[in-house]
Structure formats: structure tokens, C-alpha cells
Motif scaffolding. Structure first.
Motif, PDB file in Angstrom:
ATOM      1  N   PHE A 183      41.972  25.869  35.948  1.00  0.00           N
ATOM      2  CA  PHE A 183      42.115  25.826  34.493  1.00  0.00           C
ATOM      3  C   PHE A 183      40.911  25.137  33.832  1.00  0.00           C
ATOM      4  CE2 PHE A 183      46.835  26.470  35.139  1.00  0.00           C
ATOM      5  CZ  PHE A 183      46.874  27.709  34.511  1.00  0.00           C
ATOM      6  N   GLN A 184      40.337  24.145  34.497  1.00  0.00           N
ATOM      7  CA  GLN A 184      39.129  23.501  33.961  1.00  0.00           C
ATOM      8  C   GLN A 184      37.970  24.494  33.921  1.00  0.00           C
ATOM      9  OE1 GLN A 184      38.724  20.090  36.530  1.00  0.00           O
ATOM     10  NE2 GLN A 184      40.393  18.985  35.528  1.00  0.00           N
ATOM     11  N   GLU A 185      37.858  25.320  34.953  1.00  0.00           N
ATOM     12  CA  GLU A 185      36.823  26.365  34.963  1.00  0.00           C
ATOM     13  C   GLU A 185      37.062  27.353  33.836  1.00  0.00           C
ATOM     14  OE1 GLU A 185      36.158  28.462  38.634  1.00  0.00           O
ATOM     15  OE2 GLU A 185      36.099  26.590  39.780  1.00  0.00           O
ATOM     16  N   PHE A 186      38.319  27.746  33.659  1.00  0.00           N
ATOM     17  CA  PHE A 186      38.684  28.697  32.603  1.00  0.00           C
ATOM     18  C   PHE A 186      38.251  28.162  31.238  1.00  0.00           C
ATOM     19  CE2 PHE A 186      41.529  30.205  29.309  1.00  0.00           C
ATOM     20  CZ  PHE A 186      41.533  31.571  29.518  1.00  0.00           C
ATOM     21  N   GLU A 187      38.489  26.882  30.998  1.00  0.00           N
ATOM     22  CA  GLU A 187      38.164  26.288  29.696  1.00  0.00           C
ATOM     23  C   GLU A 187      36.669  26.315  29.389  1.00  0.00           C
ATOM     24  OE1 GLU A 187      41.688  23.128  28.734  1.00  0.00           O
ATOM     25  OE2 GLU A 187      40.058  22.412  30.019  1.00  0.00           O
ATOM     26  N   LYS A 188      35.836  26.386  30.405  1.00  0.00           N
ATOM     27  CA  LYS A 188      34.379  26.401  30.217  1.00  0.00           C
ATOM     28  C   LYS A 188      33.850  27.793  29.868  1.00  0.00           C
ATOM     29  CE  LYS A 188      33.644  22.504  33.296  1.00  0.00           C
ATOM     30  NZ  LYS A 188      33.174  22.062  34.605  1.00  0.00           N
ATOM     31  N   LEU A 189      34.665  28.819  30.070  1.00  0.00           N
ATOM     32  CA  LEU A 189      34.220  30.181  29.790  1.00  0.00           C
ATOM     33  C   LEU A 189      34.097  30.392  28.284  1.00  0.00           C
ATOM     34  CD1 LEU A 189      36.412  32.018  32.438  1.00  0.00           C
ATOM     35  CD2 LEU A 189      33.996  31.393  32.626  1.00  0.00           C
ATOM     36  N   LYS A 190      33.116  31.181  27.882  1.00  0.00           N
ATOM     37  CA  LYS A 190      32.818  31.339  26.453  1.00  0.00           C
ATOM     38  C   LYS A 190      33.457  32.573  25.820  1.00  0.00           C
ATOM     39  CE  LYS A 190      29.979  27.798  26.404  1.00  0.00           C
ATOM     40  NZ  LYS A 190      30.602  26.533  26.163  1.00  0.00           N
ATOM     41  N   THR A 191      33.404  33.703  26.531  1.00  0.00           N
ATOM     42  CA  THR A 191      33.837  34.948  25.896  1.00  0.00           C
ATOM     43  C   THR A 191      35.225  35.380  26.374  1.00  0.00           C
ATOM     44  OG1 THR A 191      32.919  36.392  27.611  1.00  0.00           O
ATOM     45  CG2 THR A 191      31.426  35.705  25.812  1.00  0.00           C
ATOM     46  N   LYS A 192      35.842  36.187  25.562  1.00  0.00           N
ATOM     47  CA  LYS A 192      37.148  36.735  25.926  1.00  0.00           C
ATOM     48  C   LYS A 192      37.027  37.569  27.198  1.00  0.00           C
ATOM     49  CE  LYS A 192      40.936  39.594  24.293  1.00  0.00           C
ATOM     50  NZ  LYS A 192      41.475  40.460  23.243  1.00  0.00           N
ATOM     51  N   LYS A 193      35.949  38.320  27.307  1.00  0.00           N
ATOM     52  CA  LYS A 193      35.735  39.154  28.489  1.00  0.00           C
ATOM     53  C   LYS A 193      35.677  38.299  29.757  1.00  0.00           C
ATOM     54  CE  LYS A 193      32.675  42.689  30.371  1.00  0.00           C
ATOM     55  NZ  LYS A 193      31.471  43.496  30.172  1.00  0.00           N
ATOM     56  N   GLU A 194      34.961  37.181  29.695  1.00  0.00           N
ATOM     57  CA  GLU A 194      34.875  36.270  30.844  1.00  0.00           C
ATOM     58  C   GLU A 194      36.258  35.695  31.187  1.00  0.00           C
ATOM     59  OE1 GLU A 194      30.525  34.143  30.678  1.00  0.00           O
ATOM     60  OE2 GLU A 194      31.979  33.553  29.147  1.00  0.00           O
ATOM     61  N   LYS A 195      36.996  35.331  30.160  1.00  0.00           N
ATOM     62  CA  LYS A 195      38.323  34.736  30.374  1.00  0.00           C
ATOM     63  C   LYS A 195      39.296  35.754  30.973  1.00  0.00           C
ATOM     64  CE  LYS A 195      37.710  31.220  26.901  1.00  0.00           C
ATOM     65  NZ  LYS A 195      38.153  30.579  25.686  1.00  0.00           N
ATOM     66  N   LEU A 196      39.267  36.965  30.452  1.00  0.00           N
ATOM     67  CA  LEU A 196      40.129  38.020  31.005  1.00  0.00           C
ATOM     68  C   LEU A 196      39.751  38.308  32.453  1.00  0.00           C
ATOM     69  CD1 LEU A 196      40.366  40.482  27.977  1.00  0.00           C
ATOM     70  CD2 LEU A 196      42.225  39.101  28.932  1.00  0.00           C
ATOM     71  N   GLY A 197      38.464  38.367  32.733  1.00  0.00           N
ATOM     72  CA  GLY A 197      37.995  38.595  34.097  1.00  0.00           C
ATOM     73  C   GLY A 197      38.432  37.488  35.037  1.00  0.00           C
ATOM     74  N   PHE A 198      38.377  36.254  34.564  1.00  0.00           N
ATOM     75  CA  PHE A 198      38.797  35.103  35.370  1.00  0.00           C
ATOM     76  C   PHE A 198      40.286  35.214  35.704  1.00  0.00           C
ATOM     77  CE2 PHE A 198      40.375  30.847  36.045  1.00  0.00           C
ATOM     78  CZ  PHE A 198      39.404  30.258  36.826  1.00  0.00           C
ATOM     79  N   LEU A 199      41.096  35.505  34.693  1.00  0.00           N
ATOM     80  CA  LEU A 199      42.540  35.658  34.927  1.00  0.00           C
ATOM     81  C   LEU A 199      42.805  36.806  35.901  1.00  0.00           C
ATOM     82  CD1 LEU A 199      43.857  35.140  31.282  1.00  0.00           C
ATOM     83  CD2 LEU A 199      44.040  33.528  33.188  1.00  0.00           C
ATOM     84  N   TRP A 200      42.096  37.916  35.718  1.00  0.00           N
ATOM     85  CA  TRP A 200      42.244  39.063  36.606  1.00  0.00           C
ATOM     86  C   TRP A 200      41.882  38.691  38.045  1.00  0.00           C
ATOM     87  CZ3 TRP A 200      44.246  43.821  36.784  1.00  0.00           C
ATOM     88  CH2 TRP A 200      43.811  44.681  37.788  1.00  0.00           C
ATOM     89  N   ASP A 201      40.791  37.960  38.206  1.00  0.00           N
ATOM     90  CA  ASP A 201      40.328  37.557  39.538  1.00  0.00           C
ATOM     91  C   ASP A 201      41.328  36.651  40.254  1.00  0.00           C
ATOM     92  OD1 ASP A 201      37.986  38.999  39.182  1.00  0.00           O
ATOM     93  OD2 ASP A 201      36.765  37.235  38.699  1.00  0.00           O
ATOM     94  N   HIS A 202      42.126  35.914  39.497  1.00  0.00           N
ATOM     95  CA  HIS A 202      43.059  34.954  40.094  1.00  0.00           C
ATOM     96  C   HIS A 202      44.512  35.411  40.041  1.00  0.00           C
ATOM     97  CE1 HIS A 202      40.006  31.987  40.914  1.00  0.00           C
ATOM     98  NE2 HIS A 202      39.472  32.308  39.753  1.00  0.00           N
ATOM     99  N   LYS A 203      44.727  36.676  39.694  1.00  0.00           N
ATOM    100  CA  LYS A 203      46.108  37.153  39.554  1.00  0.00           C
ATOM    101  C   LYS A 203      46.852  37.239  40.888  1.00  0.00           C
ATOM    102  CE  LYS A 203      45.585  42.147  39.719  1.00  0.00           C
ATOM    103  NZ  LYS A 203      45.948  43.376  39.032  1.00  0.00           N
ATOM    104  N   ARG A 204      46.161  37.204  41.995  1.00  0.00           N
ATOM    105  CA  ARG A 204      46.814  37.234  43.310  1.00  0.00           C
ATOM    106  C   ARG A 204      47.135  35.831  43.830  1.00  0.00           C
ATOM    107  NH1 ARG A 204      47.729  42.041  42.973  1.00  0.00           N
ATOM    108  NH2 ARG A 204      46.356  43.754  43.460  1.00  0.00           N
ATOM    109  N   ASN A 205      46.742  34.817  43.069  1.00  0.00           N
ATOM    110  CA  ASN A 205      47.062  33.438  43.412  1.00  0.00           C
ATOM    111  C   ASN A 205      48.469  33.158  42.883  1.00  0.00           C
ATOM    112  OD1 ASN A 205      47.411  30.599  43.242  1.00  0.00           O
ATOM    113  ND2 ASN A 205      45.199  30.280  43.152  1.00  0.00           N
ATOM    114  N   GLY A 206      49.437  33.154  43.773  1.00  0.00           N
ATOM    115  CA  GLY A 206      50.838  33.028  43.374  1.00  0.00           C
ATOM    116  C   GLY A 206      51.153  31.760  42.613  1.00  0.00           C
TER     117      GLY A 206
END
Length: 142
Positions: free
Chosen positions: A9-32
């Protein structure tokens, strides 16, 4: 090395764009554990029946604590309204269990767990809409 949920979540907060944030969430969606926190915080079908008592999180450096969200997330079902895991567990015992959970983790992990139970994750730039856009099946049956 596996990163703690609070570190993600700290990494997520450092992201600037919506695209980066969506990509981050997508990349971690398999983390239960990560998606479990998101679901617990945002899914309107999950209702937490708990009052957060005063507690003192473990003050050891992250990684040196007795526990973390990976170990504790499954215990949250005890606090979910209508979940069989909480049947027969007294309010006093639930309060004791919650204190044990929160005090066993690093403060940053405890804040995430508490935010999930309050349905108010304090993660800059993270919204329910964004989480659902990145992970459309977030509100799955558990």
C-alpha cells in the motif's frame, strides 16, 4: 522476498497516474491477502461486527514482529456478521482476539487491518471504484 501488505500500500501511494495505480492493483490481484483486505474494506455485503478497542501495536521493526497480515487475515471472519466462524464466540472473547491480532503486528499492518474492519482504508489514491475497475471480481463469495 515477499513484501508486507502495508509495504504494498505504501508503494501504491507513491504512484502518480491512474494507469499506474490500476496496473499495480492488477499485478497484485493474485495476492489473496491483498485482495482480501480490499474486499473486506469495500464489499458492501461484508459487515463487520466489531468495536476497535484501544491497543498498542508491536513496536519491533517490520519483519521482526510476531505476526503480520498474511498470518492474521483469515481470523477476520470471526468478526464478520453472519459468518459461522463467529458463532458462539462472546463479544468479550472477540475483543480479546482483536487486541491479540492488532498487538502482534507492526503498526503499519495493524492500521490496515483496523481500516479494513472500519471500512475506511486510509490509502491515498485508492477508491472502491478503482479497486473494482482493476479487479472486477473482487466481490466474490468467500
Amino acid at each position: 522476498m515477499t513484501k508486507y501488505i502495508s509495504e504494498l500500500f505504501q508503494e501504491f501511494e507513491k504512484l502518480k497516474t491512474k494507469k499506474e495505480k490500476l496496473g499495480f492493483l492488477w499485478d497484485h490481484k493474485r495476492n489473496g491477502t491483498f485482495t482480501g483486505v480490499l474486499q473486506g474494506a469495500f464489499d458492501p455485503n461484508i459487515k463487520w461486527k466489531v468495536d476497535i478497542p484501544p491497543y498498542t501495536p508491536d513496536d519491533a521493526p517490520i519483519g521482526m514482529n510476531p505476526s503480520n497480515l498474511f498470518q492474521e487475515i483469515s481470523k477476520c471472519t470471526v468478526f464478520a456478521e453472519g459468518h459461522p466462524a463467529g458463532d458462539g464466540v462472546s463479544k468479550k472473547r472477540k475483543d480479546e482476539l482483536l487486541i491479540q491480532i492488532l498487538e502482534s503486528m507492526h503498526a503499519s499492518e495493524s492500521i490496515i487491518f483496523e481500516g479494513m474492519l472500519r471500512k475506511k482504508l486510509k490509502v491515498k489514491g485508492l477508491t472502491e471504484k478503482m479497486a473494482l475497475e482493476a479487479i472486477p471480481d473482487l466481490y466474490r463469495k468467500v
